[in-house]
Design a protein around this motif. Structure first.
Motif, PDB file in Angstrom:
ATOM      1  N   GLU A 148     -30.084  13.669  13.121  1.00 33.56           N
ATOM      2  CA  GLU A 148     -28.901  12.837  13.329  1.00 33.56           C
ATOM      3  C   GLU A 148     -28.625  11.919  12.153  1.00 33.56           C
ATOM      4  O   GLU A 148     -27.533  11.341  12.075  1.00 33.56           O
ATOM      5  CB  GLU A 148     -29.056  11.999  14.608  1.00 33.56           C
ATOM      6  N   ARG A 149     -29.588  11.743  11.274  1.00 36.14           N
ATOM      7  CA  ARG A 149     -29.387  10.876  10.109  1.00 36.14           C
ATOM      8  C   ARG A 149     -29.010  11.644   8.860  1.00 36.14           C
ATOM      9  O   ARG A 149     -28.853  11.045   7.788  1.00 36.14           O
ATOM     10  CB  ARG A 149     -30.656  10.057   9.867  1.00 36.14           C
ATOM     11  N   GLN A 150     -28.838  12.929   8.991  1.00 38.25           N
ATOM     12  CA  GLN A 150     -28.422  13.730   7.844  1.00 38.25           C
ATOM     13  C   GLN A 150     -26.921  13.570   7.611  1.00 38.25           C
ATOM     14  O   GLN A 150     -26.146  13.312   8.551  1.00 38.25           O
ATOM     15  CB  GLN A 150     -28.765  15.211   8.075  1.00 38.25           C
ATOM     16  N   THR A 151     -26.526  13.734   6.346  1.00 37.70           N
ATOM     17  CA  THR A 151     -25.129  13.491   5.974  1.00 37.70           C
ATOM     18  C   THR A 151     -24.172  14.421   6.701  1.00 37.70           C
ATOM     19  O   THR A 151     -23.108  13.997   7.179  1.00 37.70           O
ATOM     20  CB  THR A 151     -24.962  13.668   4.456  1.00 37.70           C
ATOM     21  N   ARG A 152     -24.533  15.659   6.841  1.00 42.47           N
ATOM     22  CA  ARG A 152     -23.654  16.629   7.493  1.00 42.47           C
ATOM     23  C   ARG A 152     -23.406  16.229   8.952  1.00 42.47           C
ATOM     24  O   ARG A 152     -22.265  16.296   9.428  1.00 42.47           O
ATOM     25  CB  ARG A 152     -24.282  18.015   7.407  1.00 42.47           C
ATOM     26  N   PHE A 153     -24.474  15.831   9.610  1.00 39.95           N
ATOM     27  CA  PHE A 153     -24.324  15.437  11.016  1.00 39.95           C
ATOM     28  C   PHE A 153     -23.472  14.181  11.143  1.00 39.95           C
ATOM     29  O   PHE A 153     -22.624  14.084  12.044  1.00 39.95           O
ATOM     30  CB  PHE A 153     -25.708  15.196  11.634  1.00 39.95           C
ATOM     31  N   LEU A 154     -23.664  13.212  10.239  1.00 37.61           N
ATOM     32  CA  LEU A 154     -22.879  11.983  10.294  1.00 37.61           C
ATOM     33  C   LEU A 154     -21.409  12.261  10.049  1.00 37.61           C
ATOM     34  O   LEU A 154     -20.533  11.624  10.655  1.00 37.61           O
ATOM     35  CB  LEU A 154     -23.415  10.983   9.271  1.00 37.61           C
ATOM     36  N   ILE A 155     -21.094  13.233   9.147  1.00 32.57           N
ATOM     37  CA  ILE A 155     -19.696  13.588   8.910  1.00 32.57           C
ATOM     38  C   ILE A 155     -19.083  14.201  10.166  1.00 32.57           C
ATOM     39  O   ILE A 155     -17.940  13.887  10.542  1.00 32.57           O
ATOM     40  CB  ILE A 155     -19.588  14.557   7.714  1.00 32.57           C
ATOM     41  N   GLN A 156     -19.840  15.065  10.838  1.00 29.20           N
ATOM     42  CA  GLN A 156     -19.337  15.658  12.082  1.00 29.20           C
ATOM     43  C   GLN A 156     -19.085  14.588  13.155  1.00 29.20           C
ATOM     44  O   GLN A 156     -18.055  14.605  13.838  1.00 29.20           O
ATOM     45  CB  GLN A 156     -20.334  16.696  12.604  1.00 29.20           C
ATOM     46  N   GLN A 157     -20.009  13.673  13.278  1.00 36.60           N
ATOM     47  CA  GLN A 157     -19.816  12.609  14.254  1.00 36.60           C
ATOM     48  C   GLN A 157     -18.646  11.704  13.884  1.00 36.60           C
ATOM     49  O   GLN A 157     -17.931  11.207  14.747  1.00 36.60           O
ATOM     50  CB  GLN A 157     -21.099  11.772  14.369  1.00 36.60           C
ATOM     51  N   GLY A 158     -18.452  11.507  12.543  1.00 37.22           N
ATOM     52  CA  GLY A 158     -17.295  10.734  12.111  1.00 37.22           C
ATOM     53  C   GLY A 158     -15.991  11.417  12.483  1.00 37.22           C
ATOM     54  O   GLY A 158     -15.016  10.762  12.869  1.00 37.22           O
ATOM     55  N   GLN A 159     -15.951  12.734  12.360  1.00 40.88           N
ATOM     56  CA  GLN A 159     -14.750  13.468  12.773  1.00 40.88           C
ATOM     57  C   GLN A 159     -14.504  13.338  14.275  1.00 40.88           C
ATOM     58  O   GLN A 159     -13.359  13.182  14.720  1.00 40.88           O
ATOM     59  CB  GLN A 159     -14.898  14.938  12.379  1.00 40.88           C
ATOM     60  N   ILE A 160     -15.572  13.410  15.035  1.00 42.43           N
ATOM     61  CA  ILE A 160     -15.426  13.225  16.486  1.00 42.43           C
ATOM     62  C   ILE A 160     -14.913  11.825  16.800  1.00 42.43           C
ATOM     63  O   ILE A 160     -14.058  11.629  17.671  1.00 42.43           O
ATOM     64  CB  ILE A 160     -16.769  13.492  17.194  1.00 42.43           C
ATOM     65  N   ALA A 161     -15.439  10.817  16.075  1.00 42.55           N
ATOM     66  CA  ALA A 161     -14.984   9.441  16.297  1.00 42.55           C
ATOM     67  C   ALA A 161     -13.506   9.294  15.959  1.00 42.55           C
ATOM     68  O   ALA A 161     -12.744   8.644  16.686  1.00 42.55           O
ATOM     69  CB  ALA A 161     -15.824   8.476  15.469  1.00 42.55           C
ATOM     70  N   ALA A 162     -13.066   9.916  14.849  1.00 39.58           N
ATOM     71  CA  ALA A 162     -11.654   9.852  14.475  1.00 39.58           C
ATOM     72  C   ALA A 162     -10.785  10.533  15.533  1.00 39.58           C
ATOM     73  O   ALA A 162      -9.716  10.025  15.912  1.00 39.58           O
ATOM     74  CB  ALA A 162     -11.436  10.497  13.113  1.00 39.58           C
ATOM     75  N   GLY A 163     -11.249  11.686  16.018  1.00 41.46           N
ATOM     76  CA  GLY A 163     -10.499  12.352  17.084  1.00 41.46           C
ATOM     77  C   GLY A 163     -10.433  11.513  18.350  1.00 41.46           C
ATOM     78  O   GLY A 163      -9.414  11.498  19.046  1.00 41.46           O
TER      79      GLY A 163
END
Length: 537
Positions: A148-163
């Motif tokens: 969960e602390r990897q950059t790829r995962f954080l970007i995915q979670q950021g996209q979910i947050a934006a959505g």
């Protein structure tokens, strides 16, 4: 309208249901003990609580009440240190060992001590079995924390947050548009003018619309709060660094949120009940079967009284229900409280017998229609317009503007001056020297002409009665006149009749007599003195 309320409530449920209850940990926050089960024993109390990793429950531990805070803090700090060291390495696997010390399993993670499993941790099982379960849990969750602390995962979670933010904006805009549309429909649905013969219907419908508008407003506010609150809560749970704020929100705002929901729900229920009462009473008044010329005015007064009393009773019921629900929301067992409340009720009833008498007498006053709001009554030495009537008291406004409050238990004999119809009782003095037959004819003619006048025809409901000479007094012959009127119109009719009669009597040459008095003197000296004075002049 009911469908709209259900739709609004469904929107709130959907909005609130999108957030899952999670908790978190981060290194710079200390974790207070979170007990979720209390076992009362004679000599000791065993408390259980959860160990968290990135806001997720891992396993539960137990200890005595005195040792529990220190033990859960130590285990939580050990897990934080293990997690920090594991995240600094490139290793993907987690090495979990179960060792034995004093016949108790001891858990090591990557050669770092975590905890010792005690019999309190597994009161109904084998500590070794529990140690194996904790080992499997750590082997699954520690790699997940690194992922969960990897950059790829954080970007995915950021996209979910934006959505999620976009969805919140769309939902909020949709609810706001829906609210405006309903407000416009409510304004357009109101009739421009209601019949003037039924003013109480107009008032009840206006109150009904006000209560429904208030209910809709609060439901829409609750929906907006649910959307933004649950959405923000969900976004906080997407990232391991922000999940700790969820712990703070749940810890600090849990009780206020519960109480706020109960208070808001009680308020909405009260206002909605008011709207139902107004709708029911306006339906009764609008029904032609119950509205006859003789009973329409009286029915309107009774409807106002019943509406006010029913609203007061419903408010008491809803407030009491809200208090009980609030106690349940706080985790308080209300069964002993209800049992104790019965005993308290007996004691209060003995100490407040006057209040009980007030309530009983007030109920009988309303049931028997002794008087209602808008009536003019006399109670003992006081009287006035009934401004407020409930089960406990009656409030009158007298002619000087004073507000008189009378407990219902003190009302023994009441004179209602406006029940169904009223009467103007007039006494007209006529001089002894006047032609009485002509005077009676003038008095009757003025009364009949006034009864035919379109301005007064509706207020005078029967032909005026000229009763004749009622008494001989020092002012002259007293003529009694009765004019039956609509309730509360006797004073207006009497004033207008006196004005017309004065004008007519003046035109006919009749004057209003003044008090007369004759003096007879039987004293001889006084008679002689008076005779001498007369001769002198």
């Amino acid at each position: 309208m009911l469908v709209q309320f259900l739709a609004i409530a469904g929107t709130m449920v959907i909005a609130v249901g999108t957030a899952t209850k999670v908790t978190a940990q981060i290194p710079f926050l200390s974790y207070p003990p979170s007990p979720n089960n209390l076992t009362n024993q004679v000599d000791n109390k065993i408390i259980t609580g959860w160990i968290y990793l990135d806001g997720r429950r891992l396993f539960a531990i137990a200890a005595s009440k005195n040792n529990f805070p220190q033990r859960i803090q130590n285990i939580q700090q050990n897990l934080q240190a293990i997690t920090h060291n594991y995240l600094q390495t490139s290793a993907k696997e987690v090495k979990v060992e179960i060792r034995t010390l004093n016949a108790l399993p001891v858990i090591y993670v990557n050669d770092q001590y975590l905890m010792t499993i005690t019999y309190e941790d597994a009161p109904q099982g084998n500590p070794l079995v529990l140690a194996n379960q904790i080992s499997d849990t750590l082997q699954n969750n520690l790699p997940l924390a690194k992922k969960e602390r990897q950059t790829r995962f954080l970007i995915q979670q950021g996209q979910i947050a934006a959505g999620s933010v976009v969805a919140m904006l769309i939902l909020s805009w949709g609810i706001r548009s829906w609210q405006r549309r309903l407000s416009k429909e409510a304004e357009n649905s109101l009739p421009p003018n209601l019949p003037a013969s039924k003013p109480i219907t107009t008032l009840l419908k206006q109150q009904q619309e006000e209560h429904l508008s208030e209910v809709k407003k609060r439901l829409f506010q609750l929906a907006q709060s649910g959307i933004w609150g649950s959405g923000s809560f969900l976004i906080l749970g997407l990232f391991p660094y922000t999940r700790a704020f969820q712990v703070g929100i749940l810890t600090v705002a849990q009780i206020p949120i519960r109480l706020g929901v109960v208070v808001l729900g009680t308020y909405v229920a009260i206002r909605f009940t008011y709207a139902l009462i107004n709708h029911f009473t306006s339906t009764i008044v609008s029904g032609g079967a119950l509205l006859t010329p003789e009973t329409s005015e009286r029915l309107q007064l009774r409807v106002s009284t019943f509406s006010g009393v029913t609203k007061s009773i419903s408010t008491i019921i809803w407030v009491g229900t809200g208090i009980l629900v609030a106690l349940i929301a706080l985790g308080i067992d209300i069964v002993p409280l209800l049992a104790g409340a019965s005993l308290v009720g007996v004691a209060v009833s003995l100490a407040s017998q006057n209040l009980i008498k007030d309530a009983i007498n007030g109920f009988l006053i309303i049931l028997e229609d002794q008087y209602a709001l808008g009536d003019v009554i006399n109670v003992g030495d006081v009287g006035g317009l009934v401004e407020n009537l409930n089960l406990r008291m009656t409030q009158l406004r007298d002619g000087e503007g004073r507000l008189i409050t009378i407990p219902n238990s003190e009302i023994k004999i009441v004179a209602n001056l406006s029940s169904r119809w009223s009467r103007a009782d007039l006494t007209i003095p006529i001089s002894y020297q006047a032609d009485i037959d002509e005077a009676l004819k003038i008095i009757e003619t003025v009364a009949l002409d006034m009864g035919q006048d379109p301005l007064w025809q509706r207020q005078i409901i029967e032909k005026p009665s000229i009763l004749g000479i009622d008494n001989f007094s020092d002012r002259g012959m007293m003529i009694r006149v009765w004019i039956k009127t609509q309730p509360l119109k006797q004073w207006d009719v009497a004033r207008e009749y006196r004005r017309r009669l004065k004008i007519t009597l003046d035109q006919a040459g009749f004057s209003i007599p003044l008090p007369q008095q004759s003096i007879w003197v039987n004293s001889v000296p006084l008679l002689k003195e008076s005779h001498q004075n007369n001769n002198h002049y």
